[in-house]
Design a protein around this motif. Structure first.
Motif, mmCIF file in Angstrom:
data_model
loop_
_atom_site.group_PDB
_atom_site.id
_atom_site.type_symbol
_atom_site.label_atom_id
_atom_site.label_comp_id
_atom_site.label_asym_id
_atom_site.label_seq_id
_atom_site.Cartn_x
_atom_site.Cartn_y
_atom_site.Cartn_z
ATOM 1 N N SER A 88 0.829 -1.206 0.000
ATOM 2 C CA SER A 88 0.000 0.000 0.000
ATOM 3 C C SER A 88 0.861 1.254 0.000
ATOM 4 O O SER A 88 0.567 2.230 -0.691
ATOM 5 N N GLU A 89 1.950 1.220 0.781
ATOM 6 C CA GLU A 89 2.857 2.362 0.854
ATOM 7 C C GLU A 89 3.531 2.607 -0.507
ATOM 8 O O GLU A 89 3.655 3.738 -0.965
ATOM 9 N N PHE A 90 3.966 1.514 -1.155
ATOM 10 C CA PHE A 90 4.590 1.587 -2.474
ATOM 11 C C PHE A 90 3.637 2.244 -3.478
ATOM 12 O O PHE A 90 4.015 3.149 -4.227
ATOM 13 N N GLU A 91 2.359 1.803 -3.470
ATOM 14 C CA GLU A 91 1.390 2.360 -4.423
ATOM 15 C C GLU A 91 1.067 3.807 -4.101
ATOM 16 O O GLU A 91 0.959 4.646 -4.999
ATOM 17 N N ALA A 92 0.901 4.118 -2.808
ATOM 18 C CA ALA A 92 0.550 5.494 -2.416
ATOM 19 C C ALA A 92 1.670 6.461 -2.765
ATOM 20 O O ALA A 92 1.427 7.552 -3.284
ATOM 21 N N ASN A 93 2.938 6.060 -2.523
ATOM 22 C CA ASN A 93 4.081 6.939 -2.814
ATOM 23 C C ASN A 93 4.209 7.242 -4.293
ATOM 24 O O ASN A 93 4.681 8.304 -4.690
ATOM 25 N N ARG A 94 3.791 6.295 -5.118
ATOM 26 C CA ARG A 94 3.924 6.459 -6.569
ATOM 27 C C ARG A 94 3.090 7.634 -7.077
ATOM 28 O O ARG A 94 3.435 8.272 -8.066
ATOM 29 N N TYR A 95 1.986 7.935 -6.395
ATOM 30 C CA TYR A 95 1.092 8.995 -6.884
ATOM 31 C C TYR A 95 1.019 10.193 -5.936
ATOM 32 O O TYR A 95 0.140 11.022 -6.061
ATOM 33 N N ARG A 96 1.974 10.264 -4.979
ATOM 34 C CA ARG A 96 1.965 11.386 -4.046
ATOM 35 C C ARG A 96 2.880 12.484 -4.578
ATOM 36 O O ARG A 96 4.040 12.254 -4.868
ATOM 37 N N ARG A 97 2.333 13.690 -4.686
ATOM 38 C CA ARG A 97 3.130 14.813 -5.201
ATOM 39 C C ARG A 97 4.175 15.263 -4.193
ATOM 40 O O ARG A 97 3.982 15.104 -2.991
ATOM 41 N N ARG A 98 5.240 15.885 -4.687
ATOM 42 C CA ARG A 98 6.223 16.485 -3.789
ATOM 43 C C ARG A 98 5.630 17.772 -3.237
ATOM 44 O O ARG A 98 4.950 18.503 -3.955
ATOM 45 N N PRO A 99 5.890 18.065 -1.950
ATOM 46 C CA PRO A 99 5.312 19.294 -1.376
ATOM 47 C C PRO A 99 5.885 20.556 -2.013
ATOM 48 O O PRO A 99 7.012 20.554 -2.499
#
Length: 378
Positions: A173-184
């Motif tokens: 779940s962390e791998f998938e979430a990080n893939r689509y999380r924008r940089r701040p």
């Protein structure tokens, strides 16, 4: 039968192999991660991972036959299935490697486009090279199906010809979430306030968190929570002081961006098996509660977004309205760094392609086709 020289396929390298590079880029090697390389060849990845502080070992039928097989957090079976001529032996190798993995197995193989026909001749379901080595070349889809049928799992693409098979649902779940999380964004613009200035050092970790996640942190998510409680009583009271200097428009914008990232991630888990809320990382559970109230509501909105990406006229309209990129009659060209600026429907449209192929190294221009469901990486 013909004698195959499988020992000649081990390649000596001075850095990480491509599957390990892909895994490192996707943060699958946090501190103290143990690693086992099944079919390690000359052991280059083992040496390289040891040099950056990981516990690493490996086995190889030719180069390290005496090493005992052992369980590890991350197990790699890199470019092994394509050099085994016997199909049953191939299946057996992947199953043995999977049994050794505590958290994730990395499987990779050579792809069809790597065939150099001038010095290969057909043999069984692959080719014999001029050096008398066996090579089977897969399509990306064929490798995915082989892993799926061998292990009865849904592999996650890391990149062309590289798949991750997660045993740890939270890590997946962390791998998938990080893939689509924008940089701040770099920083908030703060209004002047003397009381805030006095306490800025204590409040900074909360501001940094707001910037990354678009919500208030839980007690366990700020490093100096003890100091905050001594000074303000709790995180919410501390935030009321931040509220005096923080622009509401900035705050709303970050909240909107983070909730969109979350919808894209959740929408795309429809393909890979959506986790139960208890299998999500704790920080993602808190994101869902803050932005959507409930997991059910978040999934409902995520499905609506995913299904809208199947409507080509909506995609076409979103391409026309895009704030950046080069628009031509049948496509929108964007640089990969501009992807986060695009609307959620275009991001999930591209996400469907990325979910299939993984990261395409070296490709930095994305061609989003407007009139047919197709994404190209250039």
């Amino acid at each position: 039968s013909m004698r195959i020289s499988s020992h000649k396929t081990a390649i000596s390298r001075n850095n990480f192999s491509r599957p390990i590079q892909v895994a490192l880029a996707n943060q699958l090697f946090p501190d103290n991660t143990s690693f086992f390389d099944y079919g390690c060849g000359k052991g280059d990845d083992i040496r390289a991972l040891k040099s950056i502080g990981h516990e690493a070992s490996g086995w190889d039928p030719v180069h390290k036959p005496k090493t005992k097989l052992k369980k590890a957090d991350v197990v790699n079976i890199g470019y092994v299935v394509n050099v085994i001529e016997d199909q049953e032996e191939r299946i057996d190798a992947v199953r043995k490697a999977y049994d050794l993995a505590n958290k994730v197995l990395i499987v990779s193989a050579r792809l069809i486009f790597e065939i150099r026909k001038n010095n290969h001749r057909p043999y069984k379901d692959g080719f014999l090279t001029s050096r008398k080595t066996f090579q089977k070349f897969y399509t990306h889809e064929e490798l995915k199906d082989f892993i799926d049928s061998t292990l009865s799992v849904n592999p996650m693409p890391g990149g062309p010809g590289v798949f991750f098979i997660f045993k740890d649902e939270s890590l997946k779940s962390e791998f998938e979430a990080n893939r689509y999380r924008r940089r701040p964004i770099a920083h908030f613009k703060l209004n002047a306030d003397d009381l805030f200035e006095e306490n800025k050092a204590i409040l900074q970790p909360i501001i940094d968190f707001l910037l990354r996640r678009g919500r208030l942190p839980d007690d366990l998510e700020v490093s100096n929570v003890k100091k905050i409680k001594e000074k303000f009583g709790n995180v919410k009271r501390a935030f009321s002081l931040i509220g005096r200097v923080l622009k509401q428009s900035d705050w709303t914008e970050v909240e909107k961006e983070r909730s969109e990232d979350l919808l894209i991630y959740l929408g795309l888990t429809k393909f890979t098996g959506r986790p139960t809320i208890s299998n999500l990382p704790k920080d993602v559970q808190l994101d869902i509660k803050a932005f959507f109230g409930s997991y059910r509501e978040a999934c409902k909105q995520a499905d609506e977004l995913l299904f809208s990406a199947g409507n080509q006229s909506l995609i076409n309209k979103a391409c026309e309205d895009a704030p950046c990129g080069k628009l031509i009659y049948d496509a929108l060209y964007v640089h990969e760094s501009s992807l986060p600026k695009l609307s959620p429907i275009i991001r999930i449209y591209e996400g469907c392609a990325r979910n299939y192929i993984g990261e395409v190294e070296g490709a930095n221009i994305i061609k989003l086709h407007r009139l047919k469901p197709k994404v190209s990486y250039l």
